[in-house]
Design a protein around this motif. Sequence first.
Motif, PDB file in Angstrom:
ATOM      1  N   VAL B  96       0.844  -1.201   0.000  1.00 20.78           N
ATOM      2  CA  VAL B  96       0.000   0.000   0.000  1.00 20.78           C
ATOM      3  C   VAL B  96       0.879   1.251   0.000  1.00 20.78           C
ATOM      4  CG1 VAL B  96      -1.942   1.177   1.110  1.00 20.78           C
ATOM      5  CG2 VAL B  96      -1.526  -1.222   1.614  1.00 20.78           C
ATOM      6  N   THR B  97       0.477   2.240  -0.782  1.00 25.52           N
ATOM      7  CA  THR B  97       1.101   3.558  -0.709  1.00 25.52           C
ATOM      8  C   THR B  97      -0.012   4.588  -0.575  1.00 25.52           C
ATOM      9  OG1 THR B  97       2.873   2.807  -2.158  1.00 25.52           O
ATOM     10  CG2 THR B  97       2.676   5.174  -1.856  1.00 25.52           C
ATOM     11  N   VAL B  98       0.108   5.464   0.413  1.00 22.85           N
ATOM     12  CA  VAL B  98      -0.862   6.546   0.585  1.00 22.85           C
ATOM     13  C   VAL B  98      -0.090   7.860   0.590  1.00 22.85           C
ATOM     14  CG1 VAL B  98      -2.652   7.557   2.063  1.00 22.85           C
ATOM     15  CG2 VAL B  98      -2.371   5.074   1.997  1.00 22.85           C
ATOM     16  N   ARG B  99      -0.500   8.772  -0.290  1.00 20.38           N
ATOM     17  CA  ARG B  99       0.104  10.108  -0.292  1.00 20.38           C
ATOM     18  C   ARG B  99      -1.006  11.111  -0.086  1.00 20.38           C
ATOM     19  NH1 ARG B  99       3.265  10.177  -5.820  1.00 20.38           N
ATOM     20  NH2 ARG B  99       2.141   8.254  -6.258  1.00 20.38           N
ATOM     21  N   SER B 100      -0.888  11.927   0.923  1.00 18.17           N
ATOM     22  CA  SER B 100      -1.960  12.877   1.220  1.00 18.17           C
ATOM     23  C   SER B 100      -1.393  14.266   1.454  1.00 18.17           C
ATOM     24  CB  SER B 100      -2.720  12.398   2.468  1.00 18.17           C
ATOM     25  OG  SER B 100      -3.722  13.327   2.790  1.00 18.17           O
ATOM     26  N   ARG B 101      -2.091  15.259   0.899  1.00 13.07           N
ATOM     27  CA  ARG B 101      -1.694  16.661   1.124  1.00 13.07           C
ATOM     28  C   ARG B 101      -2.921  17.472   1.515  1.00 13.07           C
ATOM     29  NH1 ARG B 101       0.761  17.336  -4.504  1.00 13.07           N
ATOM     30  NH2 ARG B 101       1.988  15.443  -4.496  1.00 13.07           N
ATOM     31  N   ARG B 102      -3.766  16.875   2.300  1.00 11.44           N
ATOM     32  CA  ARG B 102      -5.014  17.540   2.687  1.00 11.44           C
ATOM     33  C   ARG B 102      -4.754  18.702   3.627  1.00 11.44           C
ATOM     34  NH1 ARG B 102      -9.606  15.497   1.061  1.00 11.44           N
ATOM     35  NH2 ARG B 102      -9.672  13.351   0.363  1.00 11.44           N
ATOM     36  N   ARG B 156      -2.671   3.968   7.605  1.00 10.25           N
ATOM     37  CA  ARG B 156      -2.756   5.277   8.242  1.00 10.25           C
ATOM     38  C   ARG B 156      -2.678   5.162   9.759  1.00 10.25           C
ATOM     39  NH1 ARG B 156      -4.803   9.597   5.526  1.00 10.25           N
ATOM     40  NH2 ARG B 156      -5.259   9.287   3.344  1.00 10.25           N
TER      41      ARG B 156
END
Lengths: 182, 164
Positions: B96-102, B156
Motif C-alpha cells: 500500500v502507498t498513501v500520499r496525502s496533502r489535505r 494510516r
Amino acid sequence: MKLAMIGFVCLLPMMAQDVKIPASIEKLADKASEVVDVTLDASLLQLAAKFLPANDPDTAQVKRLVSGLKGVYVRSFQFDKPGEYQASDVESIRSQLRGPNWARIVGVRKLKSGEHSEVYLRTEGGSITGLAVIAAEPKELTIVNINGPIRPEDLQELGGHFGIPKLDGESGRKNDSGKKDE
Amino acid sequence: MRRILALGLLLCAPAAFAVERDFGDLVRALSDELHCRPTRIPFFGLVNLVAFVAEPAGAKHLDLAIFEHPNIDVRAEHRLLQTVQRAVGRGWSPFVTVRSRRSGQFELVMVYMRREGRDCRLLVTSIQRDEAVVVELKLNPDGLERWIADPELSARSVHGDSTN
C-alpha cells in the motif's frame, strides 16, 4: 532466440497488471490531495488466502475468491476541487478496455452529481479472466483492476477488502457509506 | 545431529539477517535524508517481550524508529518516496502507498510485505511534516487479516498507534 527471451522478460510486468496505468494518470498524483495505491500480486494474494479463516462465514467466501486471483490493483485519486483531471485521462484507461476480450457490462452516469461508474469484464475461452472498474467523480477517480477468474457478483464480496471500494450490486455504483463503515 | 543443526542455522541466518538489514538500511537512509537520528526509546526490548507473549493486534515482533521534528518540506515527497524504494530490499513486495496533502498537511505512508514461514512481515514507513516513523511488524494470521480487510486504514493507523 535471445531477443525473444528479452522481449518476454520485458513483457512480464505488463502481463502481471493487464490494465496499465498511463503516464497521464500517474501525473495526476501531483495534483491530487490524496493518492492511494494498493498492489496485491499473486504471491500476496496466496498469502492472504492462506491466512484468512475458512470457518468465518464473512471471510470464507472472500478466501475462496482470492485463492483463484492473480492480482488486485487499486489506484485512487482524490482532489480538492473539480476539474483537476480531464476526460481524456480516463479515456486513456478506457481505450485499453476496448480490446476484443473486454466488454463493458455496467455503465452508470449521473448527470446531476457528475458521477460515472463503469464495470468491464474480460473473457477468454468462455471464462471470465479479469475485471476492471472505473469510478469517476468530479473530485475523485478510482481504478480497480482484478486479474483472474471473478464474476461481477463477486465484486460485492470483495468490496471493502483489499482497498476495493464497496459497490452497489444493482448498479455497480460506488457506495461511499459502505466504504466509510469499515 | 549437531552438524544438521549447525547447517540449519547457517541456512536460516541469511534470511533473518536480510530482514534485519532492510529495517536498519531504511532507518539509515531516512536518517541521511532527514538529517536527524531516530529518537532513542528506553526499554523498547520489553515491548517485544510483551508482543512475543500476548501478540497484541496480531503483532509477534516489532521494530520501531521515530524521527522527531525533522521539518520535512512537502516538495521532498518524491525524493522521500525514492529513498524508501531504494532502501527496501528486493524480497519485499509493495502493498500500500498513501500520499496525502489535505489542508496543507503532508503524509506519506508506504507499506511493504514479505512472507516468513507461517507469518508475514510488514515494513511500514509513515512520514509527516514533523514526524517520521518506520515500523517493522511480524504478524500472525489475525494481524494480517486486519491489514487485508482495509489496507488504507491500517496503513494510516500505524502513525497514530506508534506515536500516541
